[in-house]
Scaffold this active site. Structure first.
Site, PDB file in Angstrom:
ATOM      1  CB  THR A  18      -0.863   0.103   1.276  1.00 48.08           C
ATOM      2  OG1 THR A  18       0.018   0.212   2.406  1.00 48.08           O
ATOM      3  CG2 THR A  18      -1.793  -1.070   1.419  1.00 48.08           C
ATOM      4  CG  ASP A  19       1.252   5.977  -0.932  1.00 45.80           C
ATOM      5  OD1 ASP A  19       2.243   6.020  -0.166  1.00 45.80           O
ATOM      6  OD2 ASP A  19       1.004   6.874  -1.758  1.00 45.80           O
TER       7      ASP A  19
END
Ligand code: BGC
Length: 766
Positions: A302-303
C-alpha cells in the site's frame, strides 16, 4: 555434576531433529517456509514495520476522519504483536538505514530477513546524518526527474537510473520507492514533477528504462501509485470515476508496459478509490488486471498509511500494508479465524514477499559500503539534466554566442534555483548549484549589484517564511517582488543579455492552484518580464526567460515578449551547471514536451473535472475518457500554445524516407533524419498512428506508438532510426466484450517532430 549420557544423547538427537525440521528461506521451498510460519507471523509479515512519524493525509469528505497516529502506541501494539521488548521496537523503528521509509518483518528462526524500503524518484531519500554514527555522512545525489521523459531518451534514463540504483544498494536499501508514473492528466496535479507524461506510451518506455537501470544493481523498485492517482487533493480517498476503456488504454497502460517488460520487484497501490473501490482493496485491479492479465509476480504494497480494511486488502492481492496498524491486524486475524477469509490468500501474500526477499541484498548478506560514488553520480546528474530541457521560443537569443560576456540575472530562481519537488520525492543532497553559480562556473560575468540585491532579499524573505505557518512537507519558495525600474535600466546599460527565471514549487499532498503565484504569473512577475524586456530590447539586447518548475504555468499572456524561453524543469543538484550548459551552447537542447501546453487552462479536457474546479472535492469524473492531452487537442481541433512533443534546437533537421513494413508481430518503421543546420544536435522523432474509424468506438485522431532519438548528429550528418510498432499497440479496449480489438482497415503512420508537426506519412492496410 554427573552427566546422564543416554539422556543427553537423546536430547541432542531430538533438538538436531527439530533444527533439521525447521525450514529456512533459501534452503527450503517458499511453500515449506510459509507452512512453518504461525498465523501471527504471517499476519505480521504482511503488516510491514513503522518508521518515521508521518501524518496521514486528510480524509475526503464523507470518509471517516483519520486521527494523527500516536506513534508510541503503534510501536507498543507492534511490540506486543511481535512479542518483542518495546525498546527493541523503538530502536528498530529508526531502522538500520535511518530515514528510509519502512522495513519488512523478520523471522529469524526461518531465516527471513526484513526488506528495507526508501523513496524516491529523484534519488534515495534517507537521513544524511545519524546521531549514532557521528562524523559519517549519508548524502545522496539529487537527480533530475521531471525532465526525464522530456529527454525522450531511454538509454540516457537507464544510465541515470543505474547510478541511482548503485546508491540504493550501497546505502543498504533493498527497494527504491520509485518511479512514479501516473498520467499527467491536468497541469495542476501536485506530483507532476515525479510523473512522466500525459501519454502512456512515452511514460511506459521511460519507466521501463528507469526500472531496468535501478534493478540492474540487484535491488528492486516500487512502481507507483497504482493506479489512476492523478491528483493530490484528498488523495487518500478521492473517488475517481473512469471507464474501463480509459483505464486500460490510458491510465494503466504505462504500468502494463513496465510490468511486462521490466518485471519490477514491487508496485505501490494508490490511496484513491476507483469507481468506488479503494485501489488497495480492488480485486479487479490487483488480482485480475495486474496478476492474471499482466502476469505480475512481485509484491504489491500500500501507499503509506492507506489504512483500509486489512482483510479486504490482502484478499484483493495487496500483499503488504505499509505500515499495517492494529485495526488492520485485528481485521485480518478475525477474518481468518472466523473463516471469512481463506488463509491461503494470506499465504499467497506472504509467499510473494518471501520471493522478493530472497532476491534482496539484505537476504544475500551484501556488505554495503555506505560510500556510493557520489562524484561520478553528480556528473551523471549534470549530463542528464540538460538533455530534457525544452527550448520553447528562440528569436536568436540562444545560445549566448561569443559577444555575451556580462549577464544580468533576474528572478529569485536564478539565485535560489529549484532543483527538486517537495514531499517524498525530495532528496537530502550535499549541495545544489544555483544558476548564478552555474553561469559563473561557465566563465560569465554577472552584475554584482543584482546578486547582492537578490541574495539579501532571499535571505530576509526566507526568515519570514520560517516564522510563518507550518507548511509540513510542502516547500514554500520566496516570491519575486516588482523590480525597481532604475535598477533594471542600469543593468540593461551594462549587461550584454538578460536572463530571468520564473520558479514554482509543488509536490506531494496538495494540488497546484489556479491562482496568481501558481498557475498564473503574479503581477510582480508579469511586471518584471515586461520591464526587463522593454529596457533590454530597446537597447537592442536580448532577454531569455527560464522556467524552473516541475510542470507548466499559464504562458499565453507573455510568451512572445522575451527573445527565448527555455524550460529547465527541476534539474537536480547540478541545476545551475546544467542550465549554463544549454545557455552557453555547450549542450544543444533536444528535449521535447512530454505534455501539451494549452493556450488557456480551460482548454485542457480535464479543466472542468479537477478537484475544486468541479465544485466537488471528493469525486472526479474522468469525462474526457480516452481523450487526454494531445488526443483531445488534435482530435477536436483545439489549438495548443505548444503541442505535445514540441521543442526547438539550435540546429534544424530534415526527415525523409519513412518506411513501414509488416513484420512478424506488427510493423518495422524506419525514418532518416539529417542535421540540416550549422551546429551538432540530437533529434527525437515521434511515430504517431491513426487507426481506422469504428462507429462504436471513437478513436483519437492519432496516437504515439513509437519514438527514437538520434545520437549527436554533426551538421550534414544523417542517421536512419529503426523502430517497431506491435500489433497489440494498435488495439483499442472494447468495453462491451471486455477485450482488446484491432480493427481492420487503413492505418496511417506519421513521422513528426511534434504531434502538430507531422513531416511524413505512410498508410498501410491491416
Ligand atoms: C507517498 C509515497 C511514498 C511514501 C513513503 C507516501 O506519502 O505517497 O509516494 O513512497 O509516502 O515515503
Amino acid at each position: 555434576m554427573r552427566i546422564h549420557l543416554p539422556l543427553l544423547c537423546c536430547m541432542l538427537a531430538v533438538s538436531t531433529n527439530l533444527i533439521a525440521q525447521t525450514p529456512r528461506l533459501g534452503v527450503n521451498s517458499i511453500e515449506e517456509v510459509v507452512a512453518a510460519m504461525t498465523l501471527e507471523e504471517k499476519v505480521n509479515m504482511v503488516m510491514g514495520n513503522i518508521r518515521e512519524y508521518a501524518v496521514p493525509p486528510t480524509a475526503a469528505p464523507g470518509l471517516p476522519v483519520r486521527e494523527t497516529p500516536d506513534v508510541s502506541k503503534l510501536l507498543k501494539d507492534m511490540a506486543e504483536r511481535q512479542n518483542q521488548p518495546l525498546q527493541l521496537m523503538t530502536a528498530f523503528s529508526q531502522g538500520r538505514v535511518m530515514g528510509a521509509s519502512g522495513d519488512g518483518y523478520a523471522v529469524e528462526r526461518l531465516g527471513i530477513t526484513p526488506l528495507v524500503y526508501a523513496d524516491g524518484p529523484s534519488g534515495v531519500r534517507i537521513n544524511p546524518l545519524r546521531p549514532n554514527q557521528p562524523g559519517m555522512e549519508f548524502y545522496c545525489t539529487a537527480f533530475p526527474t521531471s525532465t526525464l521523459s522530456a529527454s525522450w531518451d531511454t538509454e540516457l534514463v537507464e544510465h541515470m537510473a543505474t547510478a541511482l540504483g548503485e546508491e540504493v544498494k550501497e546505502y543498504g536499501v533493498d527497494v527504491l520507492l520509485a518511479p512514479a508514473i501516473n498520467i499527467i492528466r491536468n497541469p495542476l496535479g501536485g506530483r507532476s514533477f515525479e510523473y512522466f507524461s500525459e501519454d502512456p506510451y512515452l511514460a511506459g518506455r521511460i519507466a521501463t528504462a528507469y526500472v531496468n537501470g535501478v534493478q540492474s544493481n540487484g535491488v528492486g523498485v516500487s512502481v507507483k501509485h497504482f493506479a489512476i492517482n492523478n491528483q493530490e487533493t484528498y488523495r487518500n480517498g478521492i473517488n475517481v470515476f473512469v471507464s474501463e476503456r480509459a483505464a486500460r488504454e490510458i491510465y494503466l497502460k504505462a504500468f502494463e508496459m513496465v510490468v511486462r517488460e521490466a518485471q519490477p520487484w514491487t508496485l505501490m497501490s494508490s490511496y484513491n478509490r476507483i469507481n468506488g473501490v479503494f485501489a488497495s482493496e480492488s480485486d479487479w485491479l490487483l488480482n485480475k488486471v495486474l496478476r492474471d492479465d499482466w502476469g505480475f509476480q512481485g509484491i504489491v504494497m500500500t501507499d503509506w498509511w492507506a489504512e483500509e480494511d486489512g482483510a479486504r486488502q490482502v484478499s484483493a492481492g495487496n500483499d503488504l500494508l505499509m505500515p499495517g496498524t492494529q485495526h488492520q491486524y485485528d481485521e485480518l486475524m478475525s477474518a481468518i479465524r472466523s473463516g471469512r477469509m481463506d488463509e491461503r490468500l494470506l499465504d499467497k501474500a506472504v509467499a510473494n514477499i518471501l520471493r522478493i526477499t530472497m532476491m534482496s541484498p539484505t537476504f544475500k548478506g551484501y556488505k554495503y559500503s555506505n560510500k556510493p560514488d557520489l562524484a561520478a553520480h553528480a556528473k551523471v546528474a549534470r549530463e542528464t539534466a540538460p538533455e530534457g530541457m525544452v527550448l520553447l521560443e528562440n528569436n536568436g537569443a540562444l545560445p549566448f554566442g561569443k559577444m555575451v560576456k556580462k549577464v544580468a540575472l533576474f528572478g529569485v530562481g536564478s539565485y535560489d534555483t529549484n532543483v527538486g519537488g517537495s514531499g517524498s520525492g525530495d532528496v537530502n543532497k550535499k549541495y545544489k548549484v544555483s544558476l548564478d553559480e552555474g553561469l559563473a562556473n561557465a566563465g560569465y560575468m554577472l552584475l554584482p549589484e543584482l546578486g547582492t540585491y537578490y541574495k539579501d532579499y532571499i535571505a530576509a524573505e526566507t526568515e519570514i517564511l520560517k516564522q510563518g505557518k507550518d507548511y509540513g512537507w510542502s516547500k514554500p519558495i520566496v516570491q519575486d517582488k516588482a523590480l525597481d525600474p532604475s535598477m533594471v535600466a542600469g543593468a540593461a546599460k551594462k549587461a550584454d543579455i538578460a536572463v530571468l527565471t520564473i520558479g514554482r514549487m509543488a509536490g506531494e499532498g496538495g494540488d497546484r492552484q489556479l491562482e496568481k503565484g501558481d498557475w498564473y504569473l503574479t503581477d510582480a512577475e508579469l511586471n518584471n518580464i515586461k520591464l526587463v524586456c522593454s529596457e533590454f530590447q530597446s537597447r537592442g539586447k536580448k532577454v531569455v526567460v527560464l522556467l524552473n518548475m516541475g510542470n507548466i504555468i499559464d504562458m499565453a499572456l507573455w510568451n512572445k515578449l522575451p527573445d527565448a524561453i527555455l524550460h529547465t524543469w527541476l534539474p537536480g543538484q547540478e541545476a545551475g551547471n546544467a542550465m549554463a550548459d544549454v545557455l552557453s551552447g555547450k549542450v544543444n537542447p533536444s528535449g521535447k514536451l512530454p505534455f501539451t501546453v494549452a493556450a488557456k487552462y480551460e482548454d485542457y479536457p480535464s479543466a472542468a473535472n479537477f478537484p475544486y474546479s468541479n465544485g466537488n472535492v471528493a469525486e472526479v469524473c474522468y469525462d474526457e475518457d480516452i481523450f487526454v492531452g494531445y488526443r483531445h487537442f488534435d482530435t477536436f481541433g483545439v489549438e495548443p500554445l505548444y503541442p505535445f512533443g514540441y521543442g526547438l534546437s539550435y540546429t534544424t533537421f530534415d526527415y525523409s524516407d519513412l518506411t513501414v513494413r509488416p513484420s512478424a508481430n506488427g510493423f518495422d518503421v524506419t525514418v532518416t533524419v539529417k542535421n540540416s543546420g550549422k551546429v551538432a544536435g540530437k533529434e527525437s522523432v515521434q511515430i504517431y498512428v491513426s487507426a481506422p474509424a469504428n462507429p462504436h468506438m471513437p478513436k483519437p485522431e492519432k496516437e504515439l506508438k513509437a519514438f527514437g532519438k538520434t545520437g549527436l548528429l554533426k551538421p550534414g550528418g544523417s542517421v536512419t532510426l529503426h523502430m517497431h510498432v506491435t500489433r497489440e499497440q494498435l488495439a483499442s479496449w472494447n468495453t462491451l466484450d471486455g477485450g482488446w480489438i484491432v480493427d481492420s482497415g487503413a492505418y496511417t503512420f506519421m513521422a513528426g517532430a511534434s504531434s502538430s508537426n507531422i513531416l511524413l506519412k505512410e498508410t498501410v492496410q491491416l
